[in-house]
Motif scaffolding. Sequence first.
Motif, short mmCIF file in Angstrom:
data_model
loop_
_atom_site.label_atom_id
_atom_site.label_comp_id
_atom_site.label_asym_id
_atom_site.label_seq_id
_atom_site.Cartn_x
_atom_site.Cartn_y
_atom_site.Cartn_z
N ALA A 94 30.06 49.38 46.94
CA ALA A 94 28.76 49.90 46.30
C ALA A 94 28.56 48.91 45.11
O ALA A 94 27.45 48.56 44.81
CB ALA A 94 28.80 51.47 45.74
N ARG A 95 29.60 48.67 44.31
CA ARG A 95 29.48 47.85 43.04
C ARG A 95 29.44 46.36 43.19
O ARG A 95 29.15 45.69 42.31
CB ARG A 95 30.34 48.36 41.96
CG ARG A 95 30.25 49.88 41.46
CD ARG A 95 31.36 49.94 40.65
NE ARG A 95 31.37 49.45 39.55
CZ ARG A 95 32.64 48.64 39.25
NH1 ARG A 95 33.51 48.38 39.81
NH2 ARG A 95 32.30 48.01 38.08
N MET A 96 29.70 45.86 44.42
CA MET A 96 29.98 44.55 44.87
C MET A 96 31.02 44.00 43.91
O MET A 96 30.90 42.65 43.98
CB MET A 96 28.81 43.82 45.05
CG MET A 96 27.83 44.54 45.64
SD MET A 96 26.30 43.48 45.85
CE MET A 96 24.89 44.95 46.10
N GLN A 97 31.83 44.62 43.37
CA GLN A 97 32.79 43.98 42.56
C GLN A 97 34.12 44.87 42.31
O GLN A 97 33.94 46.03 42.56
CB GLN A 97 32.32 43.36 41.27
CG GLN A 97 31.75 44.84 40.39
CD GLN A 97 30.90 44.32 39.07
OE1 GLN A 97 31.35 43.13 38.80
NE2 GLN A 97 30.52 45.25 38.46
N CYS A 98 35.28 44.38 42.03
CA CYS A 98 36.25 45.00 41.88
C CYS A 98 37.56 44.33 40.91
O CYS A 98 37.54 42.83 41.16
CB CYS A 98 36.97 45.37 43.09
SG CYS A 98 38.67 46.12 43.09
N GLY A 99 38.03 44.95 39.95
CA GLY A 99 39.02 44.32 39.14
C GLY A 99 40.29 43.96 39.89
O GLY A 99 40.58 44.28 41.17
N GLU A 100 41.64 43.68 39.45
CA GLU A 100 42.70 43.25 40.06
C GLU A 100 43.33 44.84 40.66
O GLU A 100 43.13 45.53 39.75
CB GLU A 100 43.73 42.68 39.09
CG GLU A 100 43.48 41.53 38.77
CD GLU A 100 43.58 40.36 40.05
OE1 GLU A 100 44.54 40.77 40.76
OE2 GLU A 100 42.79 39.51 40.26
N VAL A 101 43.51 44.87 41.70
CA VAL A 101 44.19 45.93 42.12
C VAL A 101 45.66 46.11 42.35
O VAL A 101 46.20 45.23 42.25
CB VAL A 101 43.59 46.32 43.68
CG1 VAL A 101 42.08 46.48 43.89
CG2 VAL A 101 44.08 45.10 44.71
#
Length: 374
Positions: free
Chosen positions: A258-265
């Motif tokens: 939904a946000r089309m982004q993600c930090g390091e998992v």
Amino acid sequence: MKYMGSKRAMLTNGLGRLIDREIYKAKRFVDLFSGSSAVARHAACRHDIPVLAFDLQHYSKVLAGAVLDRDQPLTAATIWSAWSKRAETRFSKVPDIPVVDRINAKNIASSRKWSAQQSGVVTRAYGGHYFSPMQAVWIDSFLETLPTKLSEKSVALATLISAASQSAAAPGHTAQPFQPTFGAKKYLETSWNVDLPSKVALGLNTLASIHAKKIGASKVADANKAAQQVREGDLVFLDPPYSGVHYSRFYHVLETIARMQCGEVSGVGRYPPPSERPRSLYSMKGEAIEALDDLLGTIAHRGGKAIVTFPDHECSNGLSGETIVDMSAEYFRIRIKEVDSRFSTLGGKVLPAGKIGRGGRQYRSELILVLDPK
């Protein structure tokens, strides 16, 4: 889509009829814990009043907005024709996508290593875990080529979120993916064999055809703050969390899309940084009761009428049906209804009706309270 505590079943088991009966005098319908948006969509598609949907997480806003923001159907074939071509072009530019024809530890490790080196946000974070490398690349391809027209983009993104939820190699939510163990690898294989483009095409065909009778709105907001917007004559729907674990732990994959982004998992669950995972007072055992009491008081003070659903037993966040009844009586006149329901306990074996204990799906009664202003 996979969603713990979804109200879809209850809508056909008494809740839908109750909403239809109580909404006829309302000026607006306000869903303060929208979640999968099943209830908000039900109200919007059947009744000629604005529906407002609120939730702490972006994916919920997208799911609700895909319907609430429109009062006309869209042509799915037109959207799909252009969108799928753009996605296919993007997909074709990714070289050497691993094809996993056998689920074992070696192939899974290889898939994860390849995925972690890719640029697509979903592939990099979740490829080889919740999705096969091919599925993950498809999700990124659809995500990066969404339609530009706002109404079409909204429906396309909601469809992609739902397709990803249905395809994810996880038991009902995305807290942790299936692992290639003896007992779980068959479920991993089934999930990884889902044809992601076909799932998106089918979902788009369904979602594009449904719409609100009157334009509403969906927003990312804390329920207690959103309640400040309640007006006299509103019918407010409350389905507060029942888990002592934050829901963002279970839906971070959908939130990333939904946000089309993600930090390091990190971790087995591939969790993003805490700053990207919303925290709710309702999932804190020491805070939930006070938060709900404040919420009920605000709705009553502002002249709203409410429908509340909650399991009839004490839950892990400290709330129980009995507690909610006692709190509500201070502010409202109460009408009580019980229906049979299934809800997630986030793991364990499925238990038959009437059995007590921890199971993946528990069969219990769920309270439905109708709260009329005093």
